[in-house]
Design a protein around this motif. Structure first.
Motif, PDB file in Angstrom:
ATOM      1  N   GLU A1078     -31.836  26.065  78.241  1.00  0.00           N
ATOM      2  CA  GLU A1078     -32.277  27.437  78.434  1.00  0.00           C
ATOM      3  C   GLU A1078     -33.679  27.682  78.828  1.00  0.00           C
ATOM      4  OE1 GLU A1078     -29.799  29.604  77.762  1.00  0.00           O
ATOM      5  OE2 GLU A1078     -28.788  28.192  76.774  1.00  0.00           O
ATOM      6  N   TRP A1079     -34.655  26.574  78.742  1.00  0.00           N
ATOM      7  CA  TRP A1079     -35.859  26.839  79.462  1.00  0.00           C
ATOM      8  C   TRP A1079     -36.006  26.674  80.823  1.00  0.00           C
ATOM      9  CZ3 TRP A1079     -38.321  23.129  82.595  1.00  0.00           C
ATOM     10  CH2 TRP A1079     -39.592  23.416  82.529  1.00  0.00           C
ATOM     11  N   LEU A1080     -34.865  25.836  81.329  1.00  0.00           N
ATOM     12  CA  LEU A1080     -34.778  25.651  82.753  1.00  0.00           C
ATOM     13  C   LEU A1080     -34.110  27.181  83.372  1.00  0.00           C
ATOM     14  CD1 LEU A1080     -34.753  24.005  85.574  1.00  0.00           C
ATOM     15  CD2 LEU A1080     -32.632  23.163  84.752  1.00  0.00           C
ATOM     16  N   ILE A1081     -32.982  27.318  82.633  1.00  0.00           N
ATOM     17  CA  ILE A1081     -32.429  28.842  83.221  1.00  0.00           C
ATOM     18  C   ILE A1081     -33.299  29.827  83.440  1.00  0.00           C
ATOM     19  CG2 ILE A1081     -30.529  29.999  82.790  1.00  0.00           C
ATOM     20  CD1 ILE A1081     -28.822  27.805  81.728  1.00  0.00           C
ATOM     21  N   GLN A1082     -33.908  29.898  82.375  1.00  0.00           N
ATOM     22  CA  GLN A1082     -34.801  31.178  82.147  1.00  0.00           C
ATOM     23  C   GLN A1082     -35.716  31.252  83.406  1.00  0.00           C
ATOM     24  OE1 GLN A1082     -38.101  31.924  79.301  1.00  0.00           O
ATOM     25  NE2 GLN A1082     -36.790  33.273  78.372  1.00  0.00           N
ATOM     26  N   ARG A1083     -36.262  30.111  83.765  1.00  0.00           N
ATOM     27  CA  ARG A1083     -37.429  30.145  84.552  1.00  0.00           C
ATOM     28  C   ARG A1083     -36.844  30.242  85.965  1.00  0.00           C
ATOM     29  NH1 ARG A1083     -39.157  28.627  80.282  1.00  0.00           N
ATOM     30  NH2 ARG A1083     -41.256  28.359  79.898  1.00  0.00           N
ATOM     31  N   LEU A1084     -35.505  29.669  86.199  1.00  0.00           N
ATOM     32  CA  LEU A1084     -35.027  29.969  87.549  1.00  0.00           C
ATOM     33  C   LEU A1084     -34.476  31.195  87.476  1.00  0.00           C
ATOM     34  CD1 LEU A1084     -32.860  26.532  87.712  1.00  0.00           C
ATOM     35  CD2 LEU A1084     -35.118  27.143  88.760  1.00  0.00           C
ATOM     36  N   GLU A1085     -33.940  31.944  86.653  1.00  0.00           N
ATOM     37  CA  GLU A1085     -33.635  33.248  86.678  1.00  0.00           C
ATOM     38  C   GLU A1085     -34.829  34.122  86.968  1.00  0.00           C
ATOM     39  OE1 GLU A1085     -29.589  33.900  83.773  1.00  0.00           O
ATOM     40  OE2 GLU A1085     -31.688  33.912  82.881  1.00  0.00           O
ATOM     41  N   ILE A1086     -35.902  34.125  86.688  1.00  0.00           N
ATOM     42  CA  ILE A1086     -37.174  34.791  86.821  1.00  0.00           C
ATOM     43  C   ILE A1086     -37.301  34.316  88.347  1.00  0.00           C
ATOM     44  CG2 ILE A1086     -39.387  35.368  86.557  1.00  0.00           C
ATOM     45  CD1 ILE A1086     -37.905  36.069  84.070  1.00  0.00           C
ATOM     46  N   LEU A1087     -37.241  33.426  88.937  1.00  0.00           N
ATOM     47  CA  LEU A1087     -37.609  33.176  90.236  1.00  0.00           C
ATOM     48  C   LEU A1087     -36.438  34.037  91.227  1.00  0.00           C
ATOM     49  CD1 LEU A1087     -38.226  29.430  90.402  1.00  0.00           C
ATOM     50  CD2 LEU A1087     -39.745  31.319  90.740  1.00  0.00           C
ATOM     51  N   CYS A1088     -35.099  34.039  90.706  1.00  0.00           N
ATOM     52  CA  CYS A1088     -34.220  34.628  91.332  1.00  0.00           C
ATOM     53  C   CYS A1088     -34.206  36.208  91.467  1.00  0.00           C
ATOM     54  CB  CYS A1088     -32.701  34.441  90.844  1.00  0.00           C
ATOM     55  SG  CYS A1088     -32.310  32.608  91.097  1.00  0.00           S
ATOM     56  N   ALA A1089     -34.906  36.691  90.289  1.00  0.00           N
ATOM     57  CA  ALA A1089     -35.234  38.234  90.053  1.00  0.00           C
ATOM     58  C   ALA A1089     -36.111  38.548  91.004  1.00  0.00           C
ATOM     59  CB  ALA A1089     -35.507  38.542  88.730  1.00  0.00           C
ATOM     60  N   ILE A1090     -37.319  37.661  91.334  1.00  0.00           N
ATOM     61  CA  ILE A1090     -38.373  37.898  92.469  1.00  0.00           C
ATOM     62  C   ILE A1090     -37.677  37.865  93.825  1.00  0.00           C
ATOM     63  CG2 ILE A1090     -40.394  36.943  93.236  1.00  0.00           C
ATOM     64  CD1 ILE A1090     -41.075  35.838  90.694  1.00  0.00           C
ATOM     65  N   VAL A1091     -36.812  36.839  93.850  1.00  0.00           N
ATOM     66  CA  VAL A1091     -36.053  37.033  95.535  1.00  0.00           C
ATOM     67  C   VAL A1091     -35.322  38.088  95.560  1.00  0.00           C
ATOM     68  CG1 VAL A1091     -34.475  35.692  96.733  1.00  0.00           C
ATOM     69  CG2 VAL A1091     -35.870  34.355  95.562  1.00  0.00           C
ATOM     70  N   LEU A1120     -27.322  40.622  93.820  1.00  0.00           N
ATOM     71  CA  LEU A1120     -26.988  41.048  92.345  1.00  0.00           C
ATOM     72  C   LEU A1120     -26.301  40.044  91.544  1.00  0.00           C
ATOM     73  CD1 LEU A1120     -26.280  44.742  92.759  1.00  0.00           C
ATOM     74  CD2 LEU A1120     -28.414  43.858  91.829  1.00  0.00           C
ATOM     75  N   SER A1121     -25.284  39.201  92.360  1.00  0.00           N
ATOM     76  CA  SER A1121     -24.772  38.086  91.659  1.00  0.00           C
ATOM     77  C   SER A1121     -25.399  36.846  91.686  1.00  0.00           C
ATOM     78  CB  SER A1121     -23.344  37.991  92.532  1.00  0.00           C
ATOM     79  OG  SER A1121     -22.488  39.285  92.446  1.00  0.00           O
ATOM     80  N   LEU A1122     -26.572  36.492  92.247  1.00  0.00           N
ATOM     81  CA  LEU A1122     -27.344  35.512  92.448  1.00  0.00           C
ATOM     82  C   LEU A1122     -27.742  35.008  91.011  1.00  0.00           C
ATOM     83  CD1 LEU A1122     -28.860  33.447  94.651  1.00  0.00           C
ATOM     84  CD2 LEU A1122     -30.748  35.051  94.453  1.00  0.00           C
ATOM     85  N   ASN A1123     -27.995  35.772  90.112  1.00  0.00           N
ATOM     86  CA  ASN A1123     -28.444  35.488  88.884  1.00  0.00           C
ATOM     87  C   ASN A1123     -27.370  34.841  87.972  1.00  0.00           C
ATOM     88  OD1 ASN A1123     -30.932  36.314  88.767  1.00  0.00           O
ATOM     89  ND2 ASN A1123     -30.840  37.157  87.018  1.00  0.00           N
ATOM     90  N   VAL A1124     -26.052  35.408  88.112  1.00  0.00           N
ATOM     91  CA  VAL A1124     -24.888  34.979  87.567  1.00  0.00           C
ATOM     92  C   VAL A1124     -24.511  33.743  88.455  1.00  0.00           C
ATOM     93  CG1 VAL A1124     -22.516  35.381  87.493  1.00  0.00           C
ATOM     94  CG2 VAL A1124     -24.087  37.540  87.210  1.00  0.00           C
ATOM     95  N   PHE A1125     -24.627  33.483  89.692  1.00  0.00           N
ATOM     96  CA  PHE A1125     -24.352  32.332  90.271  1.00  0.00           C
ATOM     97  C   PHE A1125     -25.191  31.174  89.760  1.00  0.00           C
ATOM     98  CE2 PHE A1125     -22.552  34.674  94.156  1.00  0.00           C
ATOM     99  CZ  PHE A1125     -21.180  34.856  93.564  1.00  0.00           C
ATOM    100  N   LEU A1126     -26.463  31.314  89.644  1.00  0.00           N
ATOM    101  CA  LEU A1126     -27.384  30.515  89.239  1.00  0.00           C
ATOM    102  C   LEU A1126     -27.135  30.167  87.965  1.00  0.00           C
ATOM    103  CD1 LEU A1126     -30.118  29.209  90.115  1.00  0.00           C
ATOM    104  CD2 LEU A1126     -31.403  30.903  88.922  1.00  0.00           C
ATOM    105  N   VAL A1127     -26.982  30.981  86.771  1.00  0.00           N
ATOM    106  CA  VAL A1127     -26.811  30.724  85.632  1.00  0.00           C
ATOM    107  C   VAL A1127     -25.316  29.604  85.567  1.00  0.00           C
ATOM    108  CG1 VAL A1127     -26.086  31.594  83.137  1.00  0.00           C
ATOM    109  CG2 VAL A1127     -27.902  32.711  84.636  1.00  0.00           C
ATOM    110  N   PHE A1128     -24.264  30.069  86.321  1.00  0.00           N
ATOM    111  CA  PHE A1128     -23.334  29.167  86.330  1.00  0.00           C
ATOM    112  C   PHE A1128     -23.443  27.931  86.894  1.00  0.00           C
ATOM    113  CE2 PHE A1128     -18.935  28.385  87.882  1.00  0.00           C
ATOM    114  CZ  PHE A1128     -17.913  28.755  86.863  1.00  0.00           C
TER     115      PHE A1128
END
Length: 1234
Positions: A1078-1091, A1120-1128
């Motif tokens: 969860e630590w990793l996914i959260q930080r990557l999701e924040i980066l994706c939100a910025i992108v 908009l699906s980037l977060n979903v793809f990244l989490v997946f």
């Protein structure tokens, strides 16, 4: 009067009935932040909140209690943040209200109507009252309940303000100050909620709290520690972390930094907080069980209801976060529509693009925070649930009746812990996906209806048909799971029996026979494995095709119904479908988790409801020296079967053993000797009579489970040693060391009988003769026959002192003559059973290559990856065709949809082929790995089995092999596929909005750094988790084997405490493992939100023209699906990293150095041998005696000098001494067994 009041409030007595901006009627007027009804509603709620807050403040000020605990006066950072944020918010509300009054006086020369400024003042006053009341400490129970209720009510009120303000801002295209304040009240209410429940919640996370005062430690827990279970008193930082630290997983940074600097070891992993340890979970479970039994005194208890009652609070909290995630995710298509409108020149106010970008960033960050907490909390619940079930299973096996042991073999019981408990522990993670996917689907349908109108029903019908079509597959999968569990139990039972008795198999050369039996059981199991993999493949094709089939059907329906198709509604529809795309793709995993958990729970419940040892009539009383007997057994029937019609094992027993007496029990095999001992220990379920044992019991079985006591039950312990060793042990220990003890010995060695006070001769379940050796030898023909048969068969080479002579010599001094030579203990020795090995460091692609090398694995995997690449490229072409031609007048709608549909149908074929090769990969690897592993185990030398606990092997052939069978192939395929999908999304964004490349490139660099930082610790945590899981399985297997001994010594609590320590030791790395995910996914999701936000803003600022709205819609739908793809992607990478540890663990036992081959081809005789009936023996050398015997005889005193100790030291020191008898014995043993 009422009309006059309303006029003063709203300046128009009839405005509530008129249609207008300010005083519209109906439900819409309440949602309108400018309407009088809205203001009246808000003021009413504010007055109620202000009243309750005032009562809390008055109650606190009137209280005379003064807090004396300095710790309780400490203010957390969360409370300070809440006070500052909400205090500023309330002041701004009040300032705006006062400013509104002065503005009205300046412009209108009146303060009427009062609704505009009154609502601001009341909002500011109520918020200020909440700030003061929530920040108060040391409140009594009613005030605490009031504070929590106010915080919940304020949160709901803020949600209403936020939604109504956002809707009005979008409709009016203006963002006044009041709208900003109302939206800002939402995070403030969350702070209120967090402070209220954190400040007045339970202290279960405090490791030094009052938990131990409620639950006393189990017997022996304080002193029981091993390398695996000894806690280093380093409690997890999560126990004392604040809300912000928990929300951001900041508390995990110290461990990740340590893992980056060095390879993590067992001592580096902090222990779990008190509320998550096995003891707390198990005792909570037992409390719920007792409460349910009290509520349902006449009915049976339900394990499912106990689980629900025990964990409903965290599951409800995680459900709240899941709801926030679904709601924030559903705003994506709305933002997409708004951005397309801005690009088309339809912006409603000047800086709308910036406001939309900021809103999109906030929504995505809130989506990430809520989803991470959702998954983390459910993982915590699963961890506690697994610990509870593991402890309950261990406790049950200590009390299991002998009849139940016939149904539940040791291998099955180990499987309940290593497989079934883990499957149930995984289910809470998937539970909310069931309703969250449904809610997400319903919200998506609402958005779809706003885009394609009546064609929505076609999309709904298509999805329903897909779900209905999956029902037969789901039903057959449930059937296959039940079948595979039964087949797996049979295989594990056979493997456990073979491994446990490997010495016997080697002695009789039965290895190949048992190996063939296991292989035949595996063939039956493999049929169901291939069936499950095939069903999973079909489900994947079905649900991965749904985002292709549904748009095609919907667009054709729009064409037939005349619904216009443009960039706005088409890509809003596609974005809505993409919202549910990945949850729908997860349906096969949800189905599998649900089925697996159901089957596992049924098996565990069946085991926990199995009959226990109901007859414990053996009364053991210590230090009762006034009794004239140590053992008293008076029973007319003793039987292992409770059924009255069953034949008793022993009949008419009348036995009294006085303190210090030594009684021998002899008789033929099956006469009931061991049953008599078991009855004295209280192990036999049916004893019609009385069984008393007065004193501390020691039970010695034929296996090495020996402890101390003053009444010794010896169940033929000399059967596994040679005659000379047996004589030495008997004289040295039974007759000398146990001189003053009461001994009841079962034996087949007649030479020992003269030394006993009395001999019991049993036959046919009865004691037919009793007396001294001489009396029986003179009067009993059966006893004479038994003695003569023994002498004629093996002779009498034993030197046994007669009872009278021995007792004349024996004394306390003689006992103390047994001495040892004490030497300083020096380091550097090794032990036979070593700590379990594990891989360390970064192994790269090595374990993946090891998996793929089995049975054309590289070929199948390559084809699957290529087909997935074609699928992704096809999706890109399909979207680009639609985006580029949707606004074109040169392409008709029929042509547009025909090409779109043909591409989609082609992609479904590629999906089918991909699943086909993945199934082949899984089946081939599963078959090859098991075959290699089985051959390696059955050809391993005996030295391997002497140094390896059976539990370590069983954990690999159960849970690790199950992971390879059912999980590895699909997770490997999906992990690689999701990675490609994520990077293709980055490429699409960079191609359609080139400025965003300046954001994507640094983001990819940061992503690589974060992943390296994560994997440095995560891999070691996974490996440590695997070895500690083996420790749990080993301890359970050993306890099953020695359950009777454990019960005889009354050591249930001590061993149960040891088991719970092992469970906690296993849970700790697992806890940190999923926390790190969860630590990793959260930080990557924040980066994706910025992108994503940067992409949206850049595309709206670049002058592309209205004709490019289709491409912008395509880019945003991917973004908009980037977060979903990244989490997946990250999720399956984590799953894959966990599963690949199973490959590493199996590889350790797949290449064990083999013993000599059974057949040497170059030494084999001709096929027609023997052609002549003649045997010619040449140069035969027979070793009559062991070479060790000659070395022993050369030693002064020899081994026959009883009362002398030849040598004593640590094993490794003795082996290193050339003159050591022990070292020669070990060397000869190894030379013969290797």
């Amino acid at each position: 009067m009422g009309e006059t009041t309303w006029t003063l409030f709203c300046n128009n007595s009839n405005c509530s009935k008129e249609t207008g901006k300010t005083c519209s009627s109906g439900f819409s007027s309440i949602l309108n932040p400018y309407s009088c009804l809205n203001h009246a509603f808000i003021i009413s709620v504010d007055m109620l909140l202000l009243l309750v807050a005032s009562l809390i403040i008055v109650c606190k000020l009137s209280s005379k209690k003064i807090a004396t605990n300095s710790q309780s006066q400490r203010i957390s950072s969360l409370t300070i943040l809440s006070e500052i944020y909400n205090g500023i918010l309330s002041v701004v509300y009040l300032a705006l209200g006062i400013w509104t009054i002065f503005q009205k006086l300046d412009m209108d020369h009146t303060v009427l109507p009062m609704d505009r400024w009154l609502v601001l003042l009341f909002q500011g006053l109520s918020w200020l009252g909440l700030v003061i009341s929530v920040s108060m400490k040391q409140l009594n129970l009613p005030c605490t309940i009031a504070v929590k209720s106010c915080s919940i009510f304020a949160f709901l009120h803020a949600v209403f303000l936020c939604i109504s303000s956002l809707l009005e801002a979008i409709a009016d295209s203006t963002v006044p100050m009041k709208i900003i304040l109302d939206v800002s009240s939402f995070p403030g209410s969350i702070l209120f909620l967090s402070c209220a429940f954190r400040g007045y919640g339970s202290k279960d996370t405090d490791p030094n709290g009052d938990f131990d005062a409620c639950y006393a430690p189990l017997q022996g827990e304080e002193h029981d520690s091993t390398d695996e279970t000894s806690f280093n008193h380093n409690i997890t930082p999560f126990a004392n972390a604040g809300v912000l630290s928990k929300m951001s997983f900041w508390w995990l940074n110290p461990l990740l930094h340590k893992g980056k600097e060095k390879i993590l070891e067992n001592k580096d992993i902090p222990t779990l907080q008190t509320s998550c340890r096995a003891k707390a979970c198990y005792l909570k479970h037992m409390d719920q069980l007792r409460e349910q039994k009290q509520r349902k005194s006449s009915g049976s208890t339900s394990m499912l209801s106990i689980i629900v009652y025990s964990h409903w609070k965290p599951m409800l909290t995680s459900g709240f976060f899941a709801l926030i995630k679904v709601l924030t995710l559903s705003t994506g298509p709305l933002f997409l529509r708004a951005f397309i409108a801005v690009v088309q020149g339809k912006e409603t106010f000047k800086y709308e693009a910036y406001v939309l970008t900021l809103g999109l960033l906030i929504a995505k960050c809130l989506e990430s925070l809520s989803e991470r907490q959702w998954f983390f909390i459910t993982r915590m619940v699963g961890l506690q649930l697994r610990s509870t079930l593991s402890a309950a299973i261990y406790q049950k096996q200590l009390q299991l009746s002998n009849a139940a042991k016939m149904t539940h073999s040791p291998g099955e019981i180990v499987s309940y812990v290593t497989v079934d408990a883990y499957r149930i522990g995984e289910f809470p993670y998937w539970f909310h996906q069931i309703w969250a996917t449904s809610l997400q689907f319903c919200l998506a349908l609402f958005l779809v209806y706003s885009s394609v109108e009546l064609a929505t029903f076609a999309a709904l019908a298509t999805i329903i048909l897909i779900v209905v079509a999956s029902y037969p597959l789901t039903k057959s999968q449930l059937k296959y799971y039940k079948k595979i569990i039964l087949a797996q139990d049979k295989r594990l039972k056979a493997i456990a029996e073979a491994l446990t008795n490997m010495k016997v198999l080697r002695l009789h050369a039965w290895e190949m026979h048992f190996q063939n039996i296991v292989e035949s059981l595996r063939k039956d199991e493999f049929k169901w494995i291939s069936g499950i993999l095939s069903q999973k493949g079909y489900l994947l094709v079905l649900f991965w095709s749904s985002p292709i089939i549904v748009p095609a059907v919907t667009f054709w329906t729009c064409y037939l119904l005349g619904v216009p198709l443009n960039a706005s509604n088409v890509f809003t529809f596609l974005a809505s479908i993409r919202i549910v795309q990945d949850p729908v793709r997860l349906i096969p995993d949800i189905v599998q988790a649900f089925i697996g958990a159901k089957v596992a729970l049924d098996r565990i419940v069946e085991f926990l409801e199995a009959p226990e040892l109901g007859n414990r009539k053996s009364e053991q009383k210590c230090h009762e020296i006034f009794f004239d007997h140590s053992i008293l057994i008076k029973c007319n029937e003793i039987s292992w079967e409770i059924n009255p019609s069953s034949k008793p094992a022993i009949r008419d027993v009348d036995l009294v053993v006085k303190p210090g007496e030594k009684i021998a029990i002899c008789g033929e095999v099956g006469s009931g000797k061991s049953t008599l001992l078991a009855a004295a220990l209280g192990e036999v379920p049916k004893c019609n009579g009385t069984v008393h044992v007065h004193g501390k019991v020691a039970y010695v079985s034929q296996t090495a489970w020996i402890q101390t006591g003053n009444i010794y039950f010896l169940d033929d312990p000399f059967s596994a040693v040679d005659a000379q060793t047996a004589t030495s042990l008997f004289n040295e220990y039974v007759m000398r060391a146990l001189f003053a003890k009461t001994v009841l010995l079962v034996t087949h060695q007649v030479d020992f009988l003269p030394a006993f006070d009395s001999v019991l001769l049993m036959s046919g379940g009865e004691i037919i003769e009793a007396g001294t050796y001489d009396q029986l030898l003179a009067s009993s023909k059966k006893f004479q026959a038994l003695v003569n048969a023994h002498n004629n068969t093996v002779g009498s080479e034993m030197d046994i002192s007669r009872s009278s002579n021995w007792r004349a010599m024996a004394s306390k001094d003689a006992i103390e003559s047994i001495h040892v030579k004490e030497e300083p203990i020096m380091a550097g020795g090794e032990q036979l059973i070593k700590q379990e090995e594990r891989e360390t460091g970064d192994t790269g692609f090595k374990p993946y290559l090891q998996y793929l090398r089995h049975l054309k694995g590289f070929l199948y995997f390559t084809l699957a990856v290529l087909l997935h690449v074609v699928f992704i490229i096809g999706q890109l072409i399909q979207s680009y065709w639609l985006a580029s031609e949707i606004q074109s007048s040169q392409v008709s709608k029929r042509e547009l949809l025909t090409v779109f549909t043909v591409i989609g149908c082609s992609l479904s074929i590629f999906l089918l082929l991909r699943s086909f090769y993945v199934v082949l990969l899984g089946c081939g690897a599963s078959e090859s790995i098991f075959s290699t592993l089985l051959k390696s185990l059955f050809r391993a030398p005996m030295s391997f089995y002497d140094s390896t606990p059976v539990g370590r092997i069983l954990s690999r052939v159960s849970i690790d092999l199950s992971t390879i069978d059912l999980e590895m192939a699909f997770k490997l395929s999906l992990g690689v596929g999701s990675a490609m999908q994520t990077y293709f999304s980055f490429i699409v964004l960079a191609m359609l909005a080139w400025p965003v490349a300046f954001v994507i490139i640094p983001m990819i660099y940061l992503t690589i750094i974060l992943q390296r930082h994560y994997y440095a610790s995560a891999k070691e945590l996974m490996r440590i988790n695997g070895t500690r899981k083996s420790s749990v399985a080993s301890h359970l297997a050993e306890s099953i084997a020695g359950a009777m001994t454990i019960r005889a010594f009354g050591g249930e609590d001590r061993f149960f405490s040891k088991n719970m320590n092992l469970i906690d030791a296993n849970a700790s790395p697992d806890f940190y493992n999923f926390s790190a995910n969860e630590w990793l996914i959260q930080r990557l999701e924040i980066l994706c939100a910025i992108v994503l936000s940067s992409s949206a803003l850049s595309m709206t600022l670049i002058p592309l023209g209205s004709s490019a709205s289709g491409l912008i819609g395509m880019a945003l739908s991917y973004g908009l699906s980037l977060n979903v793809f990244l989490v997946f992607y990250v999720k399956y990478q984590c799953f894959l990293s966990n599963d690949v540890v199973s490959v590493e663990r199996l590889e350790q036992y797949m290449h064990i150095p083999s013993e000599a081959p059974e057949v040497i081809e170059e030494n084999r005789p001709p096929h027609d041998w023997p052609c002549v009936g003649k045997v010619d023996i040449r140069n035969l050398k027979v070793l009559e005696k062991c070479q060790l015997r000659e070395a022993v005889q050369a030693k002064e005193g020899g081994l026959n000098s009883f009362g002398k100790l030849v040598e004593f030291d640590e094993p490794m020191k003795l082996m290193n001494k050339k003159e050591s008898l022990f070292g020669q014995l070990v060397q000869e043993y190894w030379s013969r067994s290797s």
